[in-house]
Design a protein around this motif. Structure first.
Motif, short mmCIF file in Angstrom:
data_model
loop_
_atom_site.label_atom_id
_atom_site.label_comp_id
_atom_site.label_asym_id
_atom_site.label_seq_id
_atom_site.Cartn_x
_atom_site.Cartn_y
_atom_site.Cartn_z
N LEU A 112 0.87 -1.47 -0.35
CA LEU A 112 0.27 0.01 0.31
C LEU A 112 0.65 1.02 0.19
CD1 LEU A 112 -2.77 0.77 0.31
CD2 LEU A 112 -2.25 1.60 2.51
N ALA A 113 2.15 1.35 0.85
CA ALA A 113 2.62 2.67 1.18
C ALA A 113 3.18 2.62 -0.88
CB ALA A 113 4.16 2.17 1.85
N ARG A 114 4.07 2.23 -1.44
CA ARG A 114 4.16 1.97 -2.40
C ARG A 114 3.50 2.52 -3.02
NH1 ARG A 114 4.60 -2.02 -6.33
NH2 ARG A 114 4.69 -3.21 -4.56
N ALA A 115 2.51 2.02 -3.19
CA ALA A 115 1.16 2.18 -4.31
C ALA A 115 1.17 3.77 -3.84
CB ALA A 115 -0.05 1.75 -4.26
N LEU A 116 1.08 4.05 -2.54
CA LEU A 116 0.59 5.61 -2.66
C LEU A 116 1.76 6.65 -2.75
CD1 LEU A 116 -0.52 5.24 1.37
CD2 LEU A 116 -2.44 6.09 -0.59
N ASP A 117 2.79 6.69 -2.65
CA ASP A 117 4.23 6.89 -2.96
C ASP A 117 3.88 7.36 -4.79
OD1 ASP A 117 5.43 7.13 -0.94
OD2 ASP A 117 6.27 5.29 -0.80
N GLU A 118 3.92 6.37 -5.38
CA GLU A 118 3.59 6.37 -7.01
C GLU A 118 2.67 7.61 -6.89
OE1 GLU A 118 2.27 3.69 -10.74
OE2 GLU A 118 2.46 2.90 -8.17
N PHE A 119 2.19 8.41 -6.61
CA PHE A 119 0.69 9.09 -7.09
C PHE A 119 1.03 9.97 -6.10
CE2 PHE A 119 -1.17 4.88 -8.49
CZ PHE A 119 -1.72 5.19 -9.95
N ASP A 120 2.05 9.73 -4.86
CA ASP A 120 2.84 11.07 -4.17
C ASP A 120 1.31 11.19 -3.41
OD1 ASP A 120 3.80 13.14 -2.70
OD2 ASP A 120 3.25 14.62 -3.94
#
Length: 251
Positions: A112-120
């Motif tokens: 989840l954290a990686r996905a959130l980072d992807e879209f800032d």
């Protein structure tokens, strides 16, 4: 008995789960589900990478011509960004709830954290929650003296403590079952506090820091890839052990 939507006082609880394309660190989200009392969120994503064969066999998801099928039935999907924004809106609606899941610290939350980072979107997401609790270590601590518990996989705990079988490896069914399980466990406020974490503390490396401190020197830059490889290998191994006889994506 407290309702599953309440924790310390008036703090709301949200039970959360992902289904993914596989078990590795680079796997992608296929399904995101959350439940809080009678409120539910259940969304699907066409992943950008291939579904691993084992994950497809366990979850029933297949991707054909950029469309997602679940047990051969076409499902409606959203973009990953839309799914994340919908989850954030769901959390805001509940007033910064505590997010709870089974094995989320090692598996679901890093993805989840990686996905959130992807879209800032990580800062916006963190502002919508009060923290996270992983019911896997929580249950291990609470039930360590209880006879008859041979596995801490969620499906086994639900069967043992709630007395029901359910359709595991479907994220919506998993979170509904976890909400029921949590209602039976009823952990104390002190225990919840002890197992509480955030995405920031989840990313800290206390073991490496403690080891470096004991040796009287900071970790060397060249050691980092080896340490990371060891952690990833251990995470994958432990996840597979927990879900050995029914991997859902894996946690």
């Amino acid at each position: 008995m407290e309702t599953a939507a309440d924790s310390d006082g008036d703090e709301k609880l949200v039970f959360f789960d992902l289904e993914t394309t596989g078990l590795g660190e680079d796997c992608e989200i296929v399904q995101l589900s959350a439940v809080s009392g009678s409120h539910t969120l259940n969304l699907y994503v066409v992943p950008g990478c291939r579904m691993q064969r084992g994950a497809s066999r366990v979850t029933g998801f297949r991707v054909r011509r950029h469309r997602l099928f679940l047990h051969r039935q076409l499902v409606l999907t959203n973009s990953l960004r839309e799914v994340l924004l919908s989850f954030i809106a769901f959390l805001h609606m509940l007033g910064r709830p505590l997010v709870i899941g089974h094995n989320i610290r090692r598996f679901d939350c890093p993805i989840l954290a990686r996905a959130l980072d992807e879209f800032d979107l990580k800062a916006e997401f963190e502002s919508a929650v009060s923290g996270y609790v992983d019911t896997l270590p929580l249950a291990r601590e609470m039930l360590k003296e209880r006879p008859g518990i041979t596995s801490f996989r969620q499906v086994n705990l639900v069967k043992e403590l709630v007395g029901v079988d359910y359709k595991a490896h479907d994220a919506l069914e998993d979170v509904r079952a976890l909400q029921s399980l949590y209602g039976v466990l009823q952990p104390t406020a002190e225990l919840i506090c002890r197992h509480r974490f955030t995405l920031k503390t989840m990313e800290d490396k206390p073991d490496a820091k403690a080891k470096a401190k004991a040796q009287g020197k900071p970790p060397q830059p060249g050691q980092r890839p080896l340490l990371e490889h060891f952690r990833l290998t251990r995470r994958s191994t432990e996840r597979k052990a927990e879900e050995r006889d029914g991997e859902r994506n894996e946690l």
